[in-house]
Design a protein around this motif. Structure first.
Motif, PDB file in Angstrom:
ATOM      1  N   GLY A  44      -2.730  -6.414 -12.938  1.00  0.00           N
ATOM      2  CA  GLY A  44      -1.312  -6.172 -13.179  1.00  0.00           C
ATOM      3  C   GLY A  44      -0.446  -6.257 -11.957  1.00  0.00           C
ATOM      4  N   SER A  45      -1.045  -6.371 -10.767  1.00  0.00           N
ATOM      5  CA  SER A  45      -0.251  -6.415  -9.539  1.00  0.00           C
ATOM      6  C   SER A  45      -0.111  -7.839  -9.043  1.00  0.00           C
ATOM      7  CB  SER A  45      -0.912  -5.556  -8.455  1.00  0.00           C
ATOM      8  OG  SER A  45      -2.126  -6.146  -8.036  1.00  0.00           O
ATOM      9  N   GLU A  46       0.852  -8.048  -8.162  1.00  0.00           N
ATOM     10  CA  GLU A  46       1.074  -9.380  -7.601  1.00  0.00           C
ATOM     11  C   GLU A  46      -0.089  -9.814  -6.734  1.00  0.00           C
ATOM     12  OE1 GLU A  46       4.336 -11.673  -4.734  1.00  0.00           O
ATOM     13  OE2 GLU A  46       4.755  -9.664  -5.520  1.00  0.00           O
ATOM     14  N   ALA A  47      -0.677  -8.875  -5.990  1.00  0.00           N
ATOM     15  CA  ALA A  47      -1.795  -9.206  -5.104  1.00  0.00           C
ATOM     16  C   ALA A  47      -3.085  -9.444  -5.867  1.00  0.00           C
ATOM     17  CB  ALA A  47      -1.993  -8.093  -4.080  1.00  0.00           C
ATOM     18  N   GLY A  48      -3.223  -8.836  -7.024  1.00  0.00           N
ATOM     19  CA  GLY A  48      -4.445  -8.989  -7.799  1.00  0.00           C
ATOM     20  C   GLY A  48      -5.562  -8.075  -7.366  1.00  0.00           C
ATOM     21  N   VAL A  49      -5.348  -7.300  -6.321  1.00  0.00           N
ATOM     22  CA  VAL A  49      -6.352  -6.371  -5.816  1.00  0.00           C
ATOM     23  C   VAL A  49      -5.638  -5.125  -5.327  1.00  0.00           C
ATOM     24  CG1 VAL A  49      -6.286  -7.360  -3.492  1.00  0.00           C
ATOM     25  CG2 VAL A  49      -8.304  -6.114  -4.241  1.00  0.00           C
ATOM     26  N   ALA A  50      -6.293  -3.987  -5.445  1.00  0.00           N
ATOM     27  CA  ALA A  50      -5.681  -2.722  -5.024  1.00  0.00           C
ATOM     28  C   ALA A  50      -6.716  -1.883  -4.292  1.00  0.00           C
ATOM     29  CB  ALA A  50      -5.139  -1.958  -6.227  1.00  0.00           C
ATOM     30  N   GLY A  51      -6.239  -1.053  -3.395  1.00  0.00           N
ATOM     31  CA  GLY A  51      -7.111  -0.145  -2.675  1.00  0.00           C
ATOM     32  C   GLY A  51      -7.180   1.206  -3.371  1.00  0.00           C
ATOM     33  N   VAL A  52      -8.332   1.835  -3.307  1.00  0.00           N
ATOM     34  CA  VAL A  52      -8.516   3.155  -3.884  1.00  0.00           C
ATOM     35  C   VAL A  52      -9.396   3.976  -2.945  1.00  0.00           C
ATOM     36  CG1 VAL A  52     -10.505   2.395  -5.245  1.00  0.00           C
ATOM     37  CG2 VAL A  52      -9.269   4.453  -5.928  1.00  0.00           C
ATOM     38  N   VAL A  53      -9.038   5.233  -2.783  1.00  0.00           N
ATOM     39  CA  VAL A  53      -9.818   6.170  -1.972  1.00  0.00           C
ATOM     40  C   VAL A  53     -10.578   7.089  -2.911  1.00  0.00           C
ATOM     41  CG1 VAL A  53      -9.709   8.020  -0.258  1.00  0.00           C
ATOM     42  CG2 VAL A  53      -8.143   6.071  -0.100  1.00  0.00           C
ATOM     43  N   VAL A  54     -11.861   7.297  -2.637  1.00  0.00           N
ATOM     44  CA  VAL A  54     -12.710   8.138  -3.470  1.00  0.00           C
ATOM     45  C   VAL A  54     -13.215   9.288  -2.612  1.00  0.00           C
ATOM     46  CG1 VAL A  54     -14.756   8.216  -4.928  1.00  0.00           C
ATOM     47  CG2 VAL A  54     -13.407   6.108  -4.784  1.00  0.00           C
ATOM     48  N   GLY A  80     -16.061 -12.891  -4.941  1.00  0.00           N
ATOM     49  CA  GLY A  80     -15.073 -12.191  -5.746  1.00  0.00           C
ATOM     50  C   GLY A  80     -13.778 -11.963  -4.999  1.00  0.00           C
ATOM     51  N   LEU A  81     -13.886 -11.635  -3.712  1.00  0.00           N
ATOM     52  CA  LEU A  81     -12.687 -11.433  -2.902  1.00  0.00           C
ATOM     53  C   LEU A  81     -11.886 -12.726  -2.779  1.00  0.00           C
ATOM     54  CD1 LEU A  81     -13.951  -9.140  -0.006  1.00  0.00           C
ATOM     55  CD2 LEU A  81     -12.120  -8.607  -1.609  1.00  0.00           C
ATOM     56  N   GLN A  82     -12.575 -13.829  -2.569  1.00  0.00           N
ATOM     57  CA  GLN A  82     -11.852 -15.086  -2.409  1.00  0.00           C
ATOM     58  C   GLN A  82     -11.179 -15.509  -3.708  1.00  0.00           C
ATOM     59  OE1 GLN A  82     -12.820 -18.498   0.334  1.00  0.00           O
ATOM     60  NE2 GLN A  82     -13.734 -19.260  -1.539  1.00  0.00           N
ATOM     61  N   ASP A  83     -11.791 -15.179  -4.844  1.00  0.00           N
ATOM     62  CA  ASP A  83     -11.160 -15.511  -6.120  1.00  0.00           C
ATOM     63  C   ASP A  83      -9.834 -14.781  -6.298  1.00  0.00           C
ATOM     64  OD1 ASP A  83     -13.218 -17.188  -6.766  1.00  0.00           O
ATOM     65  OD2 ASP A  83     -14.303 -15.716  -7.985  1.00  0.00           O
ATOM     66  N   VAL A  84      -9.765 -13.551  -5.745  1.00  0.00           N
ATOM     67  CA  VAL A  84      -8.561 -12.743  -5.900  1.00  0.00           C
ATOM     68  C   VAL A  84      -7.570 -13.018  -4.786  1.00  0.00           C
ATOM     69  CG1 VAL A  84      -7.652 -10.389  -6.004  1.00  0.00           C
ATOM     70  CG2 VAL A  84      -9.817 -10.948  -7.127  1.00  0.00           C
ATOM     71  N   VAL A  85      -8.079 -13.069  -3.541  1.00  0.00           N
ATOM     72  CA  VAL A  85      -7.226 -13.307  -2.375  1.00  0.00           C
ATOM     73  C   VAL A  85      -7.798 -14.487  -1.609  1.00  0.00           C
ATOM     74  CG1 VAL A  85      -6.219 -12.306  -0.298  1.00  0.00           C
ATOM     75  CG2 VAL A  85      -6.771 -10.834  -2.245  1.00  0.00           C
ATOM     76  N   PRO A  86      -7.294 -15.712  -1.792  1.00  0.00           N
ATOM     77  CA  PRO A  86      -7.822 -16.876  -1.068  1.00  0.00           C
ATOM     78  C   PRO A  86      -7.767 -16.655   0.436  1.00  0.00           C
ATOM     79  CG  PRO A  86      -6.336 -17.556  -2.817  1.00  0.00           C
ATOM     80  CD  PRO A  86      -6.202 -16.065  -2.701  1.00  0.00           C
TER      81      PRO A  86
END
Length: 500
Positions: free
Chosen positions: A159-169, A245-251
């Protein structure tokens, strides 16, 4: 934002709490800055070498030794199966790791002195809260509920423009206290949700709610579990990434990673493992993940034959071939005109001349003391005559005081004739206790590095003065070593810091 209800009745706030609308103004005092100064090369080499060992032994290690229970859930058990990357720290690892770290830290009593040394959680979290706009402090708003395990992860966010989000656990020991503290922060500051014994923090409430709702987890992903299992033994800390997977989301090529059109694939995993007399960092590339190592598939065979009194060494195979192969790419990227002029003036034929000089196997050694170090190299090359002619031409033009001696299979180069003779002979560095303890699997490694930290520290201590007192605190350090090798599934890198 919508927050999850607290589990059970909320207990009375602790002493000093005056309501959710009173966010604390005070922040913990910043650590005192180290004294200014520096005493030239001697102090620089000492601090650089000692820091490399102590940051690992004293930083990660001390915290682990202070927690003794073990067991329990891990962050990967609440992260989604499609997690792209994660870095986790376990302050409550398996019993064997606690005992190993405790043994290591017994050798560094000065590192465990001080009233705040028993809480690495404070060391990690306090800087993150510095100057925060809500007035939160570690002691009053985090310490009452923070557990011993924590992670930072990158997860897909379609749902975001970047396609990836950070999360802290973060592990939670008191969910009611955690909810009370976090709900006191303005609702648009950050989002949080609870899953099992962890709180997930992010920028978007819908995202963390989705992560907390369940579904398959990273702990159930075969790739992740196989990668972590491939590490040697239990780990204090683990970092893992799905490169494809990272490259698919963020070239990454578009992000300026310097990889051009090269596609990433496979995965990487890194673990920190404690032993009674060493701390080891192991990195693996899995699948067909690319590696930045210049090491060829053939092992380097020169490091072990360097002089036994070598203080620092670097040995790499395949440099000449690697440079020759990549020369066209370097030319396409643009060679500075002044460099081209120097090449022409020296009459060099590149890349062939440079390939001959770097050869098929190269080892660089540093001997002598800190006041007057000596530098040298031994190289195996298919064209020793061409290599020595090029070096003589370049050294003569630059008036470099070096001695060059041809060998049947290559040449030696040194800043001192005596060292050149020692490099030409078969030395015994590979048989020394420091080298054997610090360098993992040297017979299979395409690249090897070694620093005799103990020798450097002993020299500074013997010289006396202010530096000697500082060096004495690190007297238990033995050596630092690394090795890089290829495997059937990718590559392997091992960094070891030993004690004596």
């Amino acid at each position: 934002m919508t927050q999850p209800p607290a589990a059970g009745p909320t207990p009375p706030p602790g002493a000093g709490w005056s309501g959710a609308d009173e966010i604390h103004d005070g922040l913990p005092a910043a650590p005192a800055e180290p004294g200014a100064g520096g005493r030239g090369l001697r102090r620089g080499l000492l601090v650089a070498g000692a820091t490399a060992g102590v940051l690992v032994l004293g930083g990660t290690g001390y915290a682990v030794a202070t927690y003794v229970s073990g067991g329990g859930n891990q962050p990967e058990e609440v992260l989604p199966a499609d997690t792209l990357a994660v870095v986790k720290l376990d302050l409550d690892p398996a019993a064997g790791q606690k005992m190993a770290v405790s043994s290591l830290l017994d050798r560094f009593p000065s590192l465990t002195s001080g009233e705040d040394d028993d809480d690495l959680r404070s060391t990690l979290v306090t800087p993150l809260l510095a100057d925060n706009e809500w007035g939160l402090t570690y002691e009053q708003d985090v310490e009452p509920w923070l557990g011993n395990r924590m992670a930072v992860a990158a997860v897909p966010d379609p749902g975001s423009e970047a396609g990836v989000a950070g999360v802290v656990v973060l592990a939670v020991t008191d969910e009611a206290a955690m909810t009370e503290r976090l709900e006191a922060v303005p609702a648009d500051s950050f989002a949080f949700a609870v899953r099992d014994d962890f709180v997930l923090l992010g920028e978007d409430q819908a995202l963390v709610d989705r992560l907390a709702a369940g579904g398959s987890t990273l702990a159930e992903d075969a790739g992740y579990t196989e990668d972590v299992d491939a590490l040697d033994g239990d780990q204090v800390a683990v970092a893992w990434a799905d490169l494809a997977g990272l490259q698919d989301v963020v070239p990454l090529a578009e992000a300026g990673a310097g990889l051009g059109d090269q596609a990433l694939s496979g995965r990487v995993v890194l673990g920190v493992h404690a032993e009674d007399d060493a701390l080891e960092v192991t990195g693996l590339t899995r699948g067909t993940a690319p590696t930045t190592s210049t090491a060829a598939t053939e092992p380097t065979g020169l490091a072990a034959d360097l002089p036994a009194d070598t203080v620092a060494a670097l040995s790499v195979s395949g440099l000449g071939e690697a440079l020759t192969t990549s020369w066209a790419t370097l030319q396409e990227s643009g060679i500075p005109p002044e460099f081209e002029e120097q090449i022409e003036a020296l009459g060099l034929d590149l890349p062939a001349d440079l390939g001959a000089v770097l050869g098929t196997d190269l080892a660089v050694a540093v001997t002598g003391d800190l006041a007057a170090p000596q530098f040298g190299a031994r190289v195996r090359t298919d064209d020793p005559q061409r290599a020595t002619e090029v070096i003589d031409r370049v050294a003569g033009d630059a008036e470099l005081p070096v001695a060059v001696s041809p060998l049947d299979d290559g040449y030696v180069l040194a800043s001192d004739p005596a060292l050149a003779d020692a490099l030409a002979a078969d030395g015994g560095l590979g048989d020394t206790e420091a080298f054997r303890a610090a360098v993992a699997d040297p017979d299979d490694a395409g690249a090897i590095g070694f620093v005799d930290l103990g020798e450097l520290i002993d020299e500074v201590v013997a010289q006396g003065g202010d530096d000697a007192a500082q060096a004495q605190e690190y007297a238990a350090l033995g050596a630092l070593g690394f090795s890089a090798s290829t495997t059937d599934d990718g590559g392997r890198f091992v960094l070891r810091v030993t004690t004596r």
